[in-house]
Design a protein around this motif. Sequence first.
Motif, PDB file in Angstrom:
ATOM      1  N   VAL A   1      21.489  38.881  83.343  1.00 53.24           N
ATOM      2  CA  VAL A   1      21.457  38.410  81.960  1.00 53.24           C
ATOM      3  C   VAL A   1      21.376  36.887  81.990  1.00 53.24           C
ATOM      4  O   VAL A   1      22.162  36.229  82.681  1.00 53.24           O
ATOM      5  CB  VAL A   1      22.745  38.839  81.205  1.00 53.24           C
ATOM      6  CG1 VAL A   1      22.696  38.402  79.754  1.00 53.24           C
ATOM      7  CG2 VAL A   1      22.937  40.346  81.313  1.00 53.24           C
TER       8      VAL A   1
ATOM      9  N   GLU B   1      27.879  41.632  79.117  1.00 53.71           N
ATOM     10  CA  GLU B   1      26.617  42.381  79.116  1.00 53.71           C
ATOM     11  C   GLU B   1      26.200  42.741  80.552  1.00 53.71           C
ATOM     12  O   GLU B   1      25.712  43.841  80.805  1.00 53.71           O
ATOM     13  CB  GLU B   1      25.521  41.546  78.437  1.00 53.71           C
ATOM     14  CG  GLU B   1      24.359  42.411  77.994  1.00 53.71           C
ATOM     15  CD  GLU B   1      23.249  41.603  77.348  1.00 53.71           C
ATOM     16  OE1 GLU B   1      23.539  40.554  76.725  1.00 53.71           O
ATOM     17  OE2 GLU B   1      22.085  42.031  77.482  1.00 53.71           O
TER      18      GLU B   1
ATOM     19  N   VAL C   1      27.887  37.012  77.944  1.00 53.00           N
ATOM     20  CA  VAL C   1      26.880  37.187  79.003  1.00 53.00           C
ATOM     21  C   VAL C   1      27.465  38.013  80.154  1.00 53.00           C
ATOM     22  O   VAL C   1      26.826  38.947  80.671  1.00 53.00           O
ATOM     23  CB  VAL C   1      26.360  35.805  79.478  1.00 53.00           C
ATOM     24  CG1 VAL C   1      25.598  35.915  80.794  1.00 53.00           C
ATOM     25  CG2 VAL C   1      25.472  35.178  78.401  1.00 53.00           C
TER      26      VAL C   1
ATOM     27  N   GLU D   1      21.381  27.091  81.558  1.00 50.09           N
ATOM     28  CA  GLU D   1      21.319  28.538  81.423  1.00 50.09           C
ATOM     29  C   GLU D   1      22.703  29.110  81.699  1.00 50.09           C
ATOM     30  O   GLU D   1      23.337  28.736  82.683  1.00 50.09           O
ATOM     31  CB  GLU D   1      20.336  29.156  82.440  1.00 50.09           C
ATOM     32  CG  GLU D   1      18.947  29.408  81.890  1.00 50.09           C
ATOM     33  CD  GLU D   1      18.016  28.228  82.070  1.00 50.09           C
ATOM     34  OE1 GLU D   1      18.232  27.461  83.038  1.00 50.09           O
ATOM     35  OE2 GLU D   1      17.096  28.047  81.252  1.00 50.09           O
ATOM     36  N   THR D   2      23.151  30.012  80.800  1.00 52.39           N
ATOM     37  CA  THR D   2      24.406  30.724  81.041  1.00 52.39           C
ATOM     38  C   THR D   2      23.984  32.090  81.564  1.00 52.39           C
ATOM     39  O   THR D   2      23.295  32.828  80.859  1.00 52.39           O
ATOM     40  CB  THR D   2      25.190  30.924  79.729  1.00 52.39           C
ATOM     41  OG1 THR D   2      25.167  29.712  78.985  1.00 52.39           O
ATOM     42  CG2 THR D   2      26.622  31.342  79.993  1.00 52.39           C
ATOM     43  N   ALA D   3      24.358  32.413  82.821  1.00 51.07           N
ATOM     44  CA  ALA D   3      23.825  33.639  83.422  1.00 51.07           C
ATOM     45  C   ALA D   3      24.880  34.407  84.196  1.00 51.07           C
ATOM     46  O   ALA D   3      25.794  33.827  84.787  1.00 51.07           O
ATOM     47  CB  ALA D   3      22.657  33.290  84.348  1.00 51.07           C
TER      48      ALA D   3
ATOM     49  N   TYR E   1      21.104  33.632  79.371  1.00 53.79           N
ATOM     50  CA  TYR E   1      21.009  33.051  78.031  1.00 53.79           C
ATOM     51  C   TYR E   1      20.531  31.620  78.224  1.00 53.79           C
ATOM     52  O   TYR E   1      21.185  30.809  78.874  1.00 53.79           O
ATOM     53  CB  TYR E   1      22.376  33.077  77.326  1.00 53.79           C
ATOM     54  CG  TYR E   1      22.404  32.161  76.129  1.00 53.79           C
ATOM     55  CD1 TYR E   1      21.766  32.523  74.942  1.00 53.79           C
ATOM     56  CD2 TYR E   1      23.022  30.912  76.191  1.00 53.79           C
ATOM     57  CE1 TYR E   1      21.741  31.663  73.855  1.00 53.79           C
ATOM     58  CE2 TYR E   1      23.008  30.049  75.111  1.00 53.79           C
ATOM     59  CZ  TYR E   1      22.366  30.429  73.948  1.00 53.79           C
ATOM     60  OH  TYR E   1      22.332  29.576  72.888  1.00 53.79           O
TER      61      TYR E   1
ATOM     62  N   LYS F   1      29.077  31.180  75.181  1.00 50.54           N
ATOM     63  CA  LYS F   1      28.290  32.340  75.622  1.00 50.54           C
ATOM     64  C   LYS F   1      28.823  33.076  76.841  1.00 50.54           C
ATOM     65  O   LYS F   1      28.463  34.240  77.063  1.00 50.54           O
ATOM     66  CB  LYS F   1      26.845  31.901  75.937  1.00 50.54           C
ATOM     67  CG  LYS F   1      26.089  31.433  74.713  1.00 50.54           C
ATOM     68  CD  LYS F   1      25.775  32.587  73.786  1.00 50.54           C
ATOM     69  CE  LYS F   1      25.174  32.083  72.484  1.00 50.54           C
ATOM     70  NZ  LYS F   1      25.038  33.111  71.471  1.00 50.54           N
TER      71      LYS F   1
END
Length: 379
Positions: A28, A61, A58, A12-14, A30, A54
Amino acid sequence: MDILGIETSCDETAAAIVRDGREVLSSVVYTQIPLHQPYGGVVPEVASRAHIEKISGVVAEAIKGGGKVDAVAVTYGPGLASSLLVGLNAAKGLSLALGVPLIGINHIEAHLHTPFLVDAAGLVPGVGMGPAPADMMPALGLAVSGGHTTWMDMPSYGEYRIIGQTLDDAAGEAFDKAAKLLDLGYPGGPVIDRWAKGFWNGVKDFSDAAALKALAYPVSIRLPEGLPRFPKGHPRAGTAALAGLDANLCVSFSGLKTALLYHVRQHPPADDAEKAGLVAAYQEAIVGTLADRTATALKRREYKALIVGGGVSLNGRLRARLAEVASAAGVPLLLAAPKYCGDNAAMIAGLAFCRRNLAGEAAFAVDVEPTLQPGDAGA
Ligand code: KG4
Ligand code: ZN
């Protein structure tokens, strides 16, 4: 204080902004799950490339609401080295550019912060933030995910001592491997949870995932005759002693997976209904093991709370069993909201505030530590 958290330890890219350790202003995530699905597991090379693609979007955002970022917190371990590097380098760049401290955070410890996260929009009048972490200590922590199954004694907030763990596969891995064996898809935990719910509710058609998800588990569950009784994941005493731990607080799930393999070889399930019975029995073995160990750990000390985090804590049956165990021990069970059970960056930003003295903490020397354990010295 508003902290930007960044998480890229696995798939997860967060990024998230959390105010004063509790209030989530943005989060967020991804998820790369569709990228890894064809392989039935996380492929490190695919993961790190996707993080690189990403991460900027991310983070952009997460901070788009504006406001000031007072510090940058980032997972530096444990996890996949090539994935951790992407988040750590992004965090170092941001911390330099913004002129704010960089804080390295342990991913497993951060999972235990998730029950304390509150959505800015979801603040309940009169309840507010709920209990403060420090008021819940000493607590028993259980981090249960795709990579970890670890019981921790938390004498005070920010202090973690491992008292038990899996000696081989993590609980999430046991779910994922079983689903792979039975061709149920990846990740396995959510599918097995849904199919097991369907089984206990007498469902015959397992094709409607949303309908299965909406079901509740019956209050009382007894495995019917004819279903295999999978062995509990109790390790041999010697193996736990090797790790310096008490066997009664450790688990071993590799034998369970082999038992399922042999069972399926000898009695291949004839249809989806039989497969559902099989995964329901398998889930009972995993959940029962986790519940037993947690009950044993709760007897070892006067705890004020049971804190549980990690992707597997989404499991409906585990949540119910842990609620029983906590209530029998007379302690509150603190679970995260579902969106904070899996990997996210709000837990990274949140823990960074709660356990750190931020003054002078520009930890640029921090490097990734793929095998970092809870309680290891901070970055
Ligand atoms: O915390 P997480 O997102 O990532 C790690 O740090 O590992 O956990 C992912 C794991 C996967 O093994 C997945 O199968 C499991 O959590 N999982 C579940 C459920 N939802 C996710 N396991 C059992 N039941 C679920 N409902
Ligand atoms: Zn995790």
